[in-house]
Motif scaffolding. Structure first.
Motif, mmCIF file in Angstrom:
data_model
loop_
_atom_site.group_PDB
_atom_site.id
_atom_site.type_symbol
_atom_site.label_atom_id
_atom_site.label_comp_id
_atom_site.label_asym_id
_atom_site.label_seq_id
_atom_site.Cartn_x
_atom_site.Cartn_y
_atom_site.Cartn_z
ATOM 1 N N PHE A 1 34.430 52.024 47.298
ATOM 2 C CA PHE A 1 35.633 51.233 47.562
ATOM 3 C C PHE A 1 35.366 49.750 47.308
ATOM 4 O O PHE A 1 36.137 49.067 46.625
ATOM 5 N N TYR A 2 34.258 49.245 47.838
ATOM 6 C CA TYR A 2 33.945 47.824 47.683
ATOM 7 C C TYR A 2 33.539 47.469 46.253
ATOM 8 O O TYR A 2 33.652 46.306 45.846
ATOM 9 N N ALA A 3 33.069 48.455 45.489
ATOM 10 C CA ALA A 3 32.804 48.208 44.067
ATOM 11 C C ALA A 3 34.109 47.882 43.342
ATOM 12 O O ALA A 3 34.151 47.021 42.457
ATOM 13 N N GLY A 4 35.179 48.568 43.740
ATOM 14 C CA GLY A 4 36.493 48.262 43.173
ATOM 15 C C GLY A 4 36.993 46.894 43.593
ATOM 16 O O GLY A 4 37.566 46.147 42.792
ATOM 17 N N VAL A 5 36.766 46.546 44.862
ATOM 18 C CA VAL A 5 37.136 45.215 45.354
ATOM 19 C C VAL A 5 36.373 44.144 44.574
ATOM 20 O O VAL A 5 36.936 43.127 44.154
ATOM 21 N N ALA A 6 35.079 44.387 44.366
ATOM 22 C CA ALA A 6 34.237 43.417 43.659
ATOM 23 C C ALA A 6 34.692 43.230 42.221
ATOM 24 O O ALA A 6 34.711 42.101 41.700
ATOM 25 N N LEU A 7 35.070 44.325 41.559
ATOM 26 C CA LEU A 7 35.538 44.226 40.178
ATOM 27 C C LEU A 7 36.821 43.408 40.101
ATOM 28 O O LEU A 7 36.965 42.538 39.227
ATOM 29 N N ALA A 8 37.747 43.669 41.025
ATOM 30 C CA ALA A 8 38.990 42.906 41.062
ATOM 31 C C ALA A 8 38.733 41.425 41.330
ATOM 32 O O ALA A 8 39.325 40.544 40.691
ATOM 33 N N ALA A 9 37.819 41.143 42.268
ATOM 34 C CA ALA A 9 37.492 39.761 42.606
ATOM 35 C C ALA A 9 36.885 39.035 41.406
ATOM 36 O O ALA A 9 37.181 37.855 41.157
ATOM 37 N N LYS A 10 36.069 39.741 40.650
ATOM 38 C CA LYS A 10 35.431 39.138 39.472
ATOM 39 C C LYS A 10 36.455 38.872 38.368
ATOM 40 O O LYS A 10 36.518 37.763 37.818
ATOM 41 N N ILE A 11 37.268 39.864 38.053
ATOM 42 C CA ILE A 11 38.225 39.725 36.954
ATOM 43 C C ILE A 11 39.282 38.677 37.272
ATOM 44 O O ILE A 11 39.681 37.889 36.403
ATOM 45 N N MET B 1 43.100 59.829 44.099
ATOM 46 C CA MET B 1 42.848 58.390 43.988
ATOM 47 C C MET B 1 41.358 58.109 44.192
ATOM 48 O O MET B 1 40.853 58.194 45.316
ATOM 49 N N PRO B 2 40.601 57.798 43.138
ATOM 50 C CA PRO B 2 39.183 57.461 43.306
ATOM 51 C C PRO B 2 39.035 56.222 44.182
ATOM 52 O O PRO B 2 39.849 55.293 44.107
ATOM 53 N N LEU B 3 38.009 56.206 45.007
ATOM 54 C CA LEU B 3 37.845 55.099 45.952
ATOM 55 C C LEU B 3 37.631 53.760 45.248
ATOM 56 O O LEU B 3 38.071 52.718 45.738
ATOM 57 N N LYS B 4 36.961 53.768 44.104
ATOM 58 C CA LYS B 4 36.782 52.516 43.366
ATOM 59 C C LYS B 4 38.127 51.985 42.885
ATOM 60 O O LYS B 4 38.411 50.789 42.968
ATOM 61 N N THR C 1 47.713 58.784 29.845
ATOM 62 C CA THR C 1 46.738 57.738 30.198
ATOM 63 C C THR C 1 47.402 56.466 30.705
ATOM 64 O O THR C 1 47.018 55.916 31.746
ATOM 65 N N TYR C 2 48.417 55.988 29.981
ATOM 66 C CA TYR C 2 49.037 54.713 30.345
ATOM 67 C C TYR C 2 49.699 54.772 31.717
ATOM 68 O O TYR C 2 49.486 53.901 32.563
ATOM 69 N N ILE C 3 50.494 55.812 31.950
ATOM 70 C CA ILE C 3 51.244 55.849 33.207
ATOM 71 C C ILE C 3 50.339 56.185 34.393
ATOM 72 O O ILE C 3 50.583 55.720 35.509
ATOM 73 N N ILE C 4 49.273 56.953 34.185
ATOM 74 C CA ILE C 4 48.337 57.222 35.268
ATOM 75 C C ILE C 4 47.583 55.943 35.635
ATOM 76 O O ILE C 4 47.352 55.655 36.815
ATOM 77 N N GLU C 5 47.214 55.162 34.634
ATOM 78 C CA GLU C 5 46.546 53.889 34.920
ATOM 79 C C GLU C 5 47.478 52.941 35.657
ATOM 80 O O GLU C 5 47.047 52.188 36.536
ATOM 81 N N ARG C 6 48.760 52.976 35.326
ATOM 82 C CA ARG C 6 49.729 52.124 36.021
ATOM 83 C C ARG C 6 49.793 52.467 37.510
ATOM 84 O O ARG C 6 50.071 51.607 38.350
ATOM 85 N N GLN C 7 49.525 53.723 37.842
ATOM 86 C CA GLN C 7 49.539 54.149 39.236
ATOM 87 C C GLN C 7 48.195 53.908 39.922
ATOM 88 O O GLN C 7 48.146 53.376 41.025
ATOM 89 N N LEU C 8 47.108 54.292 39.285
ATOM 90 C CA LEU C 8 45.797 54.245 39.924
ATOM 91 C C LEU C 8 45.103 52.896 39.793
ATOM 92 O O LEU C 8 44.306 52.531 40.656
ATOM 93 N N MET D 1 34.549 62.480 45.503
ATOM 94 C CA MET D 1 33.277 62.116 46.130
ATOM 95 C C MET D 1 33.161 62.704 47.528
ATOM 96 O O MET D 1 32.129 63.213 47.938
ATOM 97 N N LEU D 2 34.240 62.678 48.263
ATOM 98 C CA LEU D 2 34.188 63.149 49.638
ATOM 99 C C LEU D 2 34.010 64.659 49.730
ATOM 100 O O LEU D 2 33.594 65.174 50.748
ATOM 101 N N GLU D 3 34.314 65.369 48.631
ATOM 102 C CA GLU D 3 34.239 66.822 48.669
ATOM 103 C C GLU D 3 32.897 67.341 48.174
ATOM 104 O O GLU D 3 32.644 68.527 48.227
ATOM 105 N N ASP D 4 32.034 66.475 47.619
ATOM 106 C CA ASP D 4 30.745 66.910 47.096
ATOM 107 C C ASP D 4 29.759 67.090 48.252
ATOM 108 O O ASP D 4 29.245 66.133 48.820
ATOM 109 N N LYS D 5 29.447 68.357 48.570
ATOM 110 C CA LYS D 5 28.607 68.647 49.728
ATOM 111 C C LYS D 5 27.125 68.397 49.450
ATOM 112 O O LYS D 5 26.310 68.385 50.370
ATOM 113 N N ASN D 6 26.767 68.204 48.171
ATOM 114 C CA ASN D 6 25.358 68.084 47.822
ATOM 115 C C ASN D 6 24.856 66.644 47.788
ATOM 116 O O ASN D 6 23.668 66.405 47.597
ATOM 117 N N GLN D 7 25.731 65.680 47.921
ATOM 118 C CA GLN D 7 25.316 64.289 47.850
ATOM 119 C C GLN D 7 24.672 63.838 49.153
ATOM 120 O O GLN D 7 25.009 64.296 50.239
#
Length: 347
Positions: A116-126, A71-74, A207-214, A1-7
């Motif tokens: 970033f806060y969308a990820g926080v919100a998802l964690a808070a909800k779950i 590492m995606p911000l979410k 997939t499994y081990i990347i999810e364990r990290q991210l 996201m941070l590298e997309d110059k068109n957003q």
């Protein structure tokens, strides 16, 4: 996201500190009766009545604990909460509230923090926790995150690191080593990308081990599982810095030794195949990898029939007298002293 110059990007300066806090937290709801006052005053107000409050805090620093190139911000927002909730569950408590504080440089637009806060919100909800406060400020370099988790427990239910006794069984939830292997895959693909930015890696086998990290998950379920088995651990800790470090923490706090059996350490098949691919020893990864956020605990020998064969837990050793030290019993039946080679923030 941070590298997309068109957003389209919204400068944080446009909102100011209090406008930013209000914008990022406006959708968070209060769910716990213990939260009398959350965001919006000088301090939050909590009421746990007869229960004990359990509090833990962790700090994550860009370039030390996470790399935004993969590492995606979410995901980062989600993981930041998991890291802290895991400490609450390691006390055999129920997590109820969190505070989230961040410092960011001017390269972060509002849209990045919304992710970033969308990820926080998802964690808070779950995980059913209330966001009750925090702070935002500027950073001269990169991103810094500090999360505090608050929980509650009956005094009789709280489990410390210091209760293990000789002959207690050493048990771990889930499997270990996956997060470290996922990190190795991500670091490798980062280097490949530097050489050829057009390369699109096939990460499906990992997939499994990347999810364990991210996107790790805290073991909120363990408390209920053990209660269902009518087992209260004698000591407990979460696996954030590596199995070897956590075993030594338990041994030191409880004044005991330990025999850990190499052939009993639970490893996912994906971890084993990744270790073969990277030519690294799977036992070393399990002992020193860290960031698995499983729970490591001890139980009395009399509870063995209750937990034997349970798919959620693995009995990986037993505690000994302190003078015997902490040892790995290898597959060849060799006794090897366990050393703390897990994560060290200052190394």
């Amino acid at each position: 996201m941070l590298e997309d110059k068109n957003q389209e990007r919204t400068s944080l300066e446009e909102l100011g500190e209090f406008g930013l806090i209000q914008h990022l937290t406006k959708s968070f709801k209060i769910n716990h009766k213990s939260t009398l006052k959350g965001i919006g005053d000088d301090a939050a107000v909590l009421n746990f009545n007869e229960k004990k409050a359990v509090v833990s805090t962790d700090m994550l620093v860009e370039g030390v604990h996470f790399d935004l190139s993969y590492m995606p911000l979410k995901h980062l927002g989600y993981k930041s909460v998991m890291v802290n909730l895991s400490d609450i569950y390691a006390m055999n408590a129920v997590a109820t509230q969190i505070t989230v504080s961040i410092a960011v440089s001017n390269r972060f637009p509002l849209e990045a923090l919304e992710e970033f806060y969308a990820g926080v919100a998802l964690a808070a909800k779950i995980y059913n926790v209330d966001l009750i406060g925090g702070d935002t400020t500027s950073s001269t370099k990169g991103m810094i995150i500090s999360v505090t988790a608050i929980g509650e427990a009956n005094e009789a239910d709280i489990v410390y690191r210091s209760g293990a006794k000789p002959n207690d069984l050493l048990v771990v939830s889930g499997d270990v080593g996956g997060a470290y292997c996922g990190l190795q895959v991500l670091e490798r693909e980062k280097e490949v990308f530097k050489v050829n930015p057009n390369n699109q890696p096939d990460l499906s086998p990992y997939t499994y081990i990347i999810e364990r990290q991210l996107k790790p998950e805290s073991r909120k379920d363990v408390k209920g599982l053990l209660e269902g088995l009518e087992i209260k651990p004698t000591s407990m800790i979460d696996i954030s810095d590596g199995l070897s470090s956590e075993i030594l923490h338990l041994c030191k706090a409880s004044g005991v030794g330990c025999n850990l059996f190499e052939d009993k350490i639970p490893l996912d098949p994906t971890v084993i195949s990744a270790c073969e691919e990277f030519n690294i020893d799977s036992t070393m990864v399990a002992l020193s990898g860290g960031e698995d956020y499983e729970l490591l605990f001890t139980i009395d020998q009399k509870d063995y029939p209750k937990i034997k064969g349970n798919p959620h837990f693995s009995i990986i050793g037993h505690m000994t007298e302190e003078n015997e030290g902490a040892n790995l019993i290898s597959r060849g039946d060799t006794k090897i002293p366990i050393t703390a080679q897990g994560w060290n923030s200052f190394s």
